[in-house]
Design a protein around this motif. Structure first.
Motif, PDB file in Angstrom:
ATOM      1  N   THR A 366       0.878  -1.163   0.000  1.00  0.00           N
ATOM      2  CA  THR A 366       0.000   0.000   0.000  1.00  0.00           C
ATOM      3  C   THR A 366       0.912   1.208   0.000  1.00  0.00           C
ATOM      4  OG1 THR A 366      -1.677  -1.179   1.240  1.00  0.00           O
ATOM      5  CG2 THR A 366      -1.845   1.216   1.236  1.00  0.00           C
ATOM      6  N   SER A 377       5.579   1.859   2.525  1.00  0.00           N
ATOM      7  CA  SER A 377       4.315   1.132   2.585  1.00  0.00           C
ATOM      8  C   SER A 377       3.633   1.486   3.887  1.00  0.00           C
ATOM      9  CB  SER A 377       4.561  -0.368   2.509  1.00  0.00           C
ATOM     10  OG  SER A 377       3.349  -1.054   2.731  1.00  0.00           O
ATOM     11  N   LEU A 383      -3.547  -2.963  -0.936  1.00  0.00           N
ATOM     12  CA  LEU A 383      -4.585  -1.982  -1.222  1.00  0.00           C
ATOM     13  C   LEU A 383      -4.210  -1.126  -2.425  1.00  0.00           C
ATOM     14  CD1 LEU A 383      -5.630  -0.823   2.365  1.00  0.00           C
ATOM     15  CD2 LEU A 383      -6.518  -2.698   0.956  1.00  0.00           C
ATOM     16  N   ASP A 384      -2.938  -0.750  -2.488  1.00  0.00           N
ATOM     17  CA  ASP A 384      -2.494   0.101  -3.586  1.00  0.00           C
ATOM     18  C   ASP A 384      -1.055  -0.260  -3.915  1.00  0.00           C
ATOM     19  OD1 ASP A 384      -2.142   2.045  -5.460  1.00  0.00           O
ATOM     20  OD2 ASP A 384      -2.017   3.708  -4.014  1.00  0.00           O
TER      21      ASP A 384
END
Lengths: 534, 326
Positions: A366, A377, A383-384
């Motif tokens: 993420t 992160s 998540l991304d």
């Protein structure tokens, strides 16, 4: 080991000989040495030495449990480390001095157990000892007068009572008095012997255990399978007596790896709360089975145990040459660096492109950017996700015959083309994206991101024995500490119109309830004879 | 809701600490009170003679009665202090249970919780042993130690309730750690008794030599041999629990880490403690080691237990990194 209270340490009783200046000779010296080593004092000192010798292993990193820590220690303390190494301080528990202490301790123990076992064997078959003349000198003593009874019936009742209480009983009568001598609690010594023999058993089982087993590690990406054979392990350490034919053929396919992170508790957001590896296992000759491996729940298969000891992300990377031909397509395990799983991985491209190319990749499940613009992160789940690659060209160092880690890139003969201190930014890829390599060398694509599980496979055929001996030791310990060993004597002497009875007891070893037990026997004796306290 | 529960838990713990502090003061005064008094225990004769009637069984003489059964009056101060300790215990029990409920698991998964449960067990062992023998004189040590550890836990080790990491999700957490706290409770009391034994031995020597001593307050307490017996009986129970901790830990380590023994720092110290107490038990039957030396061993053993709990937990590198501290 603790000796019975009537034991006399031979090591202490010997000096008379030496005082006379008798030449001992080889046998004499050996006997002397043996007495010393099996003496209680030596055993105790060895025990304490063992405790002290174990300490450095908790302060200095050990090769067995923390090999990276040792490397780091050498780097941080370049002067001191070789000296510590000379004294085996990085291998304390296999060192000559540590081994010497525990081997001497066990020799001392065996030297003590054997004569004691013999002594105990004789005691088990022998009769309780003769009744002492003066019972009132013993630690617990009671007496009573029983008018209207005869010594014969009194002593018969005493014998009955003691037998009922599981005492071993023997009569010693004289013209003056009738007596019964009784002893119980032989199990105390049996337990003591069992405890010490079991410890020897633990030592032997542990010693052999390492020899017949093996441990191996393997990283498996979702969708991949691994078969239990020497070549498929990333690392493998066999025991001394292990042969490769001992490996049962089985295969494990990692179907899916699921992680669960805390989302609601604000004090623990992102903390892992569950790891589950769904696998399909197949032992040769039988149908595949779907199974689950979890952290505290290893998989037992083909005589080996498979543990889930680590996990991380494995981006699927494809590299193409300028013409669009695939030159590399793999799921590359990236090693986690922090709790939010910022991970580092390496791609090596020795052939297929115009030059040898190496990629050092950073993976952020993420991604977020700090004030300086550097990525980090912020959450361990996907998540991304973003991968960045620094591109190197030159000599990967794969052709000089030195084994290289797949997780590290030797950049000494490489030129950095992208990233910090270069003219070009790092390649940045989200799943499904493609980026061009510098100088028109080709392209890199991030197809998807999978998870990997790092599995440890162990086989230790003797660990059941270790457990059995350890439990036997506990059982022995319990009996030897809590079963009282007692001697009880009861004597009956005729007086005018009745009998005078004396009760006495002696504890062998610690016995907090000796007097109570004697009182109980006396009371039971009285009521057996139909007497009541007035 | 869980936040409220853990806040109540903290409140209850602070109350328990305040009550323990009062108990500690009372216990200390009770010890000091003994300084000015003669031993009244000596009044209880060593041999109890009873008359015999005709036609009956009668206990005539009892030589060297087990001193454990000797009547020894507990002073008013000690009785109040003991009652306060019970009260403090109940508050601490509530605090511990609330913490467990707030976390929906056993309340011993990080250092704060382990300190809370561990001191609860120390107090419980102290209270229960006092139902059998009068060891109120250990109260000052027991409540003092518990206060110290709780103070340390509340100020330095406190962490909010967080879920268990996968490595701790095992019923062995319930068994292994709880048995370790039980062992610690018995060892703590053994330590206190051994310390008292050492002081008592010193006072007895001074008394034999008719020299003045500042240890007069120990006169009222059992003699050094009796103290040694008490300490031994408690420590062997602790030793059994510790042995079990070791084995349960090995079984769990095999399940979670794939090996039953790996000389991890915490394993090393558990082994050291076990070996020290094994030495203690042997010392009792070794010529020249009974008495003072074995008492010193018991104290060193508990020192290692405390070292293992604090220093090893926080500063040593290893697999047992569950302090919850960052």
């Amino acid at each position: 080991m603790s000796r019975p209270s009537d034991h006399i340490d031979p090591g202490q009783a010997a000096p008379a000989e030496e005082v006379r200046g008798v030449r001992l000779g080889v046998v004499g010296w050996l006997r002397w040495a043996w007495r010393q080593i099996t003496s209680m004092r030596t055993a105790l000192i060895l025990l304490l030495l063992l405790a002290i010798a174990a300490i450095p292993g908790s302060i200095v990193p050990q090769r067995s449990s923390d090999p990276n820590g040792v490397t780091q220690y050498f780097a941080d303390n370049a002067d001191l480390a070789p000296w510590l190494d000379r004294f085996q301080l990085f291998d304390v528990y296999t060192s000559a001095w540590f081994s010497a202490i525990y081997l001497l301790l066990f020799i001392s123990l065996v030297g003590c157990v054997i004569p004691r076992a013999k002594h105990h064997w004789d005691a088990l078959r022998g009769a309780p000892p003769a009744t002492p003349q003066n019972l009132n000198r013993l630690p617990a003593h009671l007496s009573a007068s029983m008018p209207g009874t005869s010594p014969a019936e009194v002593i018969a009742a005493a014998e009955r009572i003691l037998r009922r209480d599981r005492y071993r009983v023997r009569r010693y009568d004289t013209s003056e008095r009738l007596t019964v001598s009784a002893e119980r609690g032989y199990l105390r010594e049996t337990g003591n012997l069992v405890f010490h023999v079991a410890l020897v058993g633990v030592l032997i089982a542990v010693g052999f255990g390492g020899g017949f087993g093996f441990t191996g590690q393997r990283v498996v990406v979702e969708g991949q399978a691994f078969t239990n054979s020497l070549i498929s392990y990333d690392t493998f350490s066999p025991g001394r007596f292990f042969s490769a034919t001992d490996l049962t053929p089985f295969s494990i396919t990692l179907d899916k790896f699921t992680t669960l992170y805390e989302e609601r508790n604000v004090n623990a957001v992102g903390q892992p709360i569950d790891y589950t590896a769904d696998v399909t296992t197949e032992v040769r000759g039988s149908d595949p089975i779907k199974q689950v491996i979890k952290v505290n729940d290893p998989l037992r298969i083909g005589g080996a145990d498979v543990y889930l000891l680590g996990n991380g992300y494995a981006p699927a990377v494809t590299v193409r040459d300028p013409a669009g031909n695939v030159v590399y397509q793999e799921m590359v395990p990236f090693l986690p660096q922090d709790r939010n799983l910022t991970s580092v991985g390496v791609v090596k491209l020795p052939d297929g492109l115009s030059k040898q190319v190496g990629l050092i990749g950073f993976f952020y499940p993420t991604v977020s950017a700090g004030h300086s613009g550097a990525f980090f992160s912020m959450y361990p789940d996907l998540l991304d996700p973003l991968v960045t690659f620094n591109v190197y060209v030159g000599d990967l160092g794969l052709n000089d015959g030195v084994p290289r880690s797949v997780y590290a890139l030797d950049t000494s003969k490489l030129t950095k083309l992208t990233g910090t201190k270069t003219d070009l930014p790092s390649l940045e890829l989200r799943p499904g994206e493609t980026a061009q390599l510098p100088n028109g060398m080709g392209s890199v694509s991030l197809d998807s991101v999978k998870r990997f599980a790092s599995l440890d496979v162990h086989r230790d055929p003797t660990q059941g024995w270790v457990l059995a001996f350890a439990l036997a030791a506990v059982a022995g310990l319990l009996t030897s500490l809590f079963i009282p060993r007692r001697r009880v004597w009861i004597s009956a002497r005729a007086t005018s119109g009745g009998t005078v009875v004396e009760y006495a007891a002696l504890a062998r070893g610690d016995d907090p309830t000796l007097s109570e037990a004697l009182t109980r026997i006396a009371t039971a004796h009285g009521s057996d004879l139909g007497l009541v306290r007035e | 809701m869980n936040d409220t529960l853990s806040q109540f838990s903290v409140l209850s713990l602070y109350s328990a600490m305040a009550i323990y502090a009062i108990a500690f003061i009372l216990f200390t005064f009770d010890l000091a009170r003994g300084a000015g008094r003669e031993a009244n225990a000596a009044a209880a004769s060593d041999s109890i003679v009873q008359a015999t009637g005709d036609g009956s069984i009668a206990t005539l003489t009892r030589v060297k009665p087990d001193a454990a059964t000797q009547p020894r009056g507990r002073g008013r101060l000690a009785r109040i202090a003991m009652a306060m300790t019970w009260l403090g215990f109940l508050f601490q029990l509530a605090a511990t249970v609330l913490r467990g409920v707030a976390a929906s698991r056993v309340p011993w998964a990080n250092m704060y919780e382990f300190a809370m449960t561990g001191t609860l067990i120390i107090t419980l062992v102290f209270l229960i042993v006092n139902l059998k023998w009068d060891l109120a004189f250990v109260g000052a040590f027991s409540t003092g130690l518990v206060l110290l550890l709780l103070g340390l836990a509340a100020t330095r080790y406190y962490v909010e309730v967080v879920p268990l990491p996968p490595a701790l999700q095992s019923y062995w957490l319930v068994i292994h750690v709880f048995v370790a706290t039980l062992g610690t409770g018995f060892f703590a009391l053994g330590f206190a008794l051994s310390l008292t034994q050492l002081l008592q031995t010193r006072r007895e020597y001074r008394a034999v030599e008719s020299k003045p001593t500042r240890l007069g307050w120990l006169k009222r307490l059992p003699d050094s041999a009796q103290l040694e017996n008490y300490a031994y009986r408690l420590i062997i129970i602790g030793f059994i629990f510790w042995t079990f901790t070791l084995i349960a830990g090995a079984v769990w380590a095999e399940k979670a880490w794939g090996r039953y023994w790996g000389w991890d720092t915490k394993e090393v110290w558990t082994f050291i403690i076990w070996t020290l107490y094994a030495g203690y038990i042997h010392a009792r039957s070794t010529r020249g080691w009974r008495g003072t030396r074995s008492a010193v061993l018991a104290m060193v053993g508990f020192g290692a237990v405390m070292f293992n709990f604090t220093i090893v937990n926080i500063y040593f590198k290893g697999l047992h990194v569950y302090s919850g501290l960052k």
